[in-house]
Write an enzyme that holds these catalytic residues in place. Structure first.
Site, PDB file in Angstrom:
ATOM      1  N   ALA A 187       0.826  -1.203   0.000  1.00 11.72           N
ATOM      2  CA  ALA A 187       0.000   0.000   0.000  1.00 11.72           C
ATOM      3  C   ALA A 187       0.863   1.256   0.000  1.00 11.72           C
ATOM      4  CB  ALA A 187      -0.939  -0.001   1.204  1.00 11.72           C
ATOM      5  N   TYR A 188       1.933   1.224   0.775  1.00 16.14           N
ATOM      6  CA  TYR A 188       2.854   2.354   0.810  1.00 16.14           C
ATOM      7  C   TYR A 188       3.436   2.620  -0.579  1.00 16.14           C
ATOM      8  CZ  TYR A 188       7.252   4.840   1.628  1.00 16.14           C
ATOM      9  OH  TYR A 188       8.296   5.732   1.561  1.00 16.14           O
ATOM     10  N   ALA A 189       3.942   1.578  -1.226  1.00 17.70           N
ATOM     11  CA  ALA A 189       4.566   1.731  -2.536  1.00 17.70           C
ATOM     12  C   ALA A 189       3.564   2.245  -3.565  1.00 17.70           C
ATOM     13  CB  ALA A 189       5.173   0.406  -2.987  1.00 17.70           C
TER      14      ALA A 189
END
Length: 241
Positions: free
Chosen positions: A152-154
């Protein structure tokens, strides 16, 4: 060598109370720029920045209410901005929350929605500056590669990187819009020696260069008359390993 004159319009740095954001804020204050920073939690670094002259504003970009409150604050108190540096970030892995929808929503709120809404809301303030202004998105090496442990961060950092192209086209020539995409620049306090060895081996340069790399990249962009719509990768050749 061209060097942009120091503007009396402030530079806004989100997430400016620690690590890269703090180093960038300190450097710009030393150069004579007025600086606004945001922070989530009060800490000694915030007071230190206040003593140096920074306007430190507590803000939470995890939901629409917090984003809107901060935007309203800036619009009410500042007629112009020299630059907006979107540095606020939360590095959460896949296991940080049981609810994956909530995790993705949080990552996108902080890394995509907040910068998107601020760019729209502050575009006139940036154009009110007496010289070319800047928007700088602090993205991440994983925006291009992805991350098995931080999906999700990426993905949200990739969204932030994509905003660079759209806003560069929309706001030129008054505002330059660029990204800086670091991989590992500095370790966290408490990182184990084993982890450090493994992490350093991921890049060709195999060093921990420190926050100065981000500081110099910001200075380069702000002093350039011509670069826009681009990403500066600070990864030590990691893409070639």
């Amino acid at each position: 060598m061209f060097k942009a004159p120091i503007s009396q319009a402030p530079v806004l740095i989100t997430g400016g109370s620690q690590r890269l954001g703090l180093a960038i804020a300190e450097n710009l204050l030393q150069q004579g720029y007025p600086v606004i920073i945001t922070y989530r939690r009060d800490k000694p670094a915030v007071q230190a920045l206040r003593e140096l002259g920074a306007d430190c504003v507590q803000a939470d970009f995890s939901d629409e209410r917090g984003i809107n409150a901060f935007i309203s604050h800036i619009l009410q108190h500042y007629p112009s901005l020299r630059a907006v540096i979107h540095n606020a970030s939360q590095w959460l892995n896949n296991a940080a929350m049981d609810n994956q929808h909530q995790l993705m929503r949080l990552m996108c709120s902080v890394h995509v929605s907040a910068p998107y809404q601020m760019n729209l809301a502050f575009s006139e303030l940036l154009k009110n500056n007496q010289q070319v202004s800047d928007i700088i998105h602090m993205t991440d090496f994983v925006a291009d590669k992805g991350s098995a442990k931080h999906i999700a961060y990426a993905a949200s950092k990739a969204g932030l990187a994509n905003l660079t192209h759209s806003f560069a086209a929309q706001l030129a020539p008054a505002v330059k819009v660029n990204s800086i995409a670091p991989s590992l620049l500095m370790f966290n306090q408490g990182d184990k020696a084993e982890y450090k060895v493994k992490a350093l081996a991921k890049s060709l340069m195999a060093i921990e260069p420190g926050a100065i790399e981000a500081v110099e990249a910001v200075n380069y962009i702000m002093n350039s008359q011509y670069i826009t719509g681009r990403t500066i990768g600070l990864d030590g050749g990691r893409h070639l390993v």
